[in-house]
Design an enzyme around this catalytic site. Structure first.
Site, PDB file in Angstrom:
ATOM      1  N   LEU A  84       0.814  -1.217   0.000  1.00 38.09           N
ATOM      2  CA  LEU A  84       0.000   0.000   0.000  1.00 38.09           C
ATOM      3  C   LEU A  84       0.847   1.266   0.000  1.00 38.09           C
ATOM      4  CD1 LEU A  84      -2.666  -1.239   2.575  1.00 38.09           C
ATOM      5  CD2 LEU A  84      -2.668  -1.461   0.089  1.00 38.09           C
TER       6      LEU A  84
ATOM      7  N   HIS B 212      -3.575   4.357  -1.922  1.00 42.02           N
ATOM      8  CA  HIS B 212      -4.515   3.473  -1.212  1.00 42.02           C
ATOM      9  C   HIS B 212      -5.044   4.152   0.059  1.00 42.02           C
ATOM     10  CE1 HIS B 212      -1.894   0.382  -3.295  1.00 42.02           C
ATOM     11  NE2 HIS B 212      -3.096   0.035  -3.705  1.00 42.02           N
TER      12      HIS B 212
END
Ligand code: PAF
Length: 287
Positions: A34, A38
């Protein structure tokens, strides 16, 4: 540390409890590794829901033969810590057996027609079948009220929108803006594959998208704009898959088209394939 769940029964029980309490549930589907893009989706979902679930699952059915499934970066500890800081309430980390009880090769598939036949769909056969298949499962597993997807994956968002409408999922879709590095490169888990020289060249995609927009707005023919963009990217060392302008529905604009458009690029630097896009309008009033 954020609560992490790997069993469907436990996920369902937790979400059911929230729903019994009248809380709205948001979902952010991811494949992990991530980054700020995100986390901005988690924050977006948070603004529209009382509880946010993020899923991390590197989905084998959306990778074609020879693609990067095996080397796709897996960083579970960093992901869990980042999700907690971003305000996520629950991490759904399904093992492959929870996602595909009969195995990925024996899964019931969701196939979205039309929009999947061009661009990424044409170059990565089966990719969007895998995306629609896993996203429909995530929707059934989590049963969210809202779900957030990034605009960087323009065509993926169109595929999910079509699926939600066609299968009547009672889910509101949220589209998150692309988050960029300071030099304009769109954040992507695949950026970490780039060598230093490739990383230095990569922001040319963003600059090219802006040049495409300016060309269209200046009244240049679409084909000229597209050819100029492909040349520019090739000169910067890219192997170009496409550099094109389409309507928001991904159709070829008719000559003289005025209104909403999107410039889309997919290009390879070495073995890394990058995609990006820029939505804009060339409406006569300049909006
Ligand atoms: O965009 C992604 O990361 C994936 O395609 C998604 C939506 C999580 C499905 O695997």
């Amino acid at each position: 540390m954020i609560k992490t769940v790997g069993q469907l029964g436990e996920l369902r029980a937790r979400v059911a409890r929230w729903k019994r309490d009248g809380l709205r549930v948001g979902l952010v589907p991811t494949m992990g590794n991530l980054h700020a893009g995100h986390y901005s989706l988690v924050e977006l979902a948070r603004r529209h829901a009382d509880r946010v679930v993020a899923s991390v699952f590197v989905n084998p059915t959306q990778f074609g033969p020879g693609e990067d499934f095996d080397r796709y970066p897996r960083t579970p500890d960093e992901d869990a810590a980042g999700l907690e800081s971003a305000g996520c309430d629950l991490l759904w980390l399904p093992p492959v057996e929870a996602m595909y009880p009969f195995g990925p090769g024996n899964a019931v598939q969701v196939r979205v027609p039309g929009v999947t036949g061009v661009l990424e769909g044409a170059r990565r056969p089966g990719h969007f079948d895998g995306v629609a298949t896993v996203v429909s499962r995530l929707f059934n597993q989590v049963q969210p009220d809202v779900a957030a997807f990034g605009r960087k994956d323009y065509q993926q968002l169109a595929v999910v929108r079509y699926m939600v409408r066609d299968l009547a999922f009672p889910i509101e879709l949220l589209a998150g803006e692309t988050v960029r590095e300071a030099d304009g490169l769109a954040m992507s888990s695949r950026n970490r594959y780039l060598s230093p020289a490739e990383r230095a060249a990569a922001p040319e995609i963003h600059r090219t998208l802006h040049a495409m927009r300016e060309g269209v707005r200046a009244g240049q023919a679409m084909r000229e704009v597209e050819a100029g963009a492909a040349e520019r990217l090739a000169a910067a060392g890219f192997d170009v898959d496409y550099a094109i302008v389409r309507t928001h529905e991904l159709a070829e604009p008719v000559p003289g088209h005025r209104g909403d458009l999107v410039a889309l690029v997919a290009a390879r630097l070495g073995s890394t394939r990058l995609i990006d896009n820029l939505e804009f309008s060339n409406a006569a009033d300049g909006s």
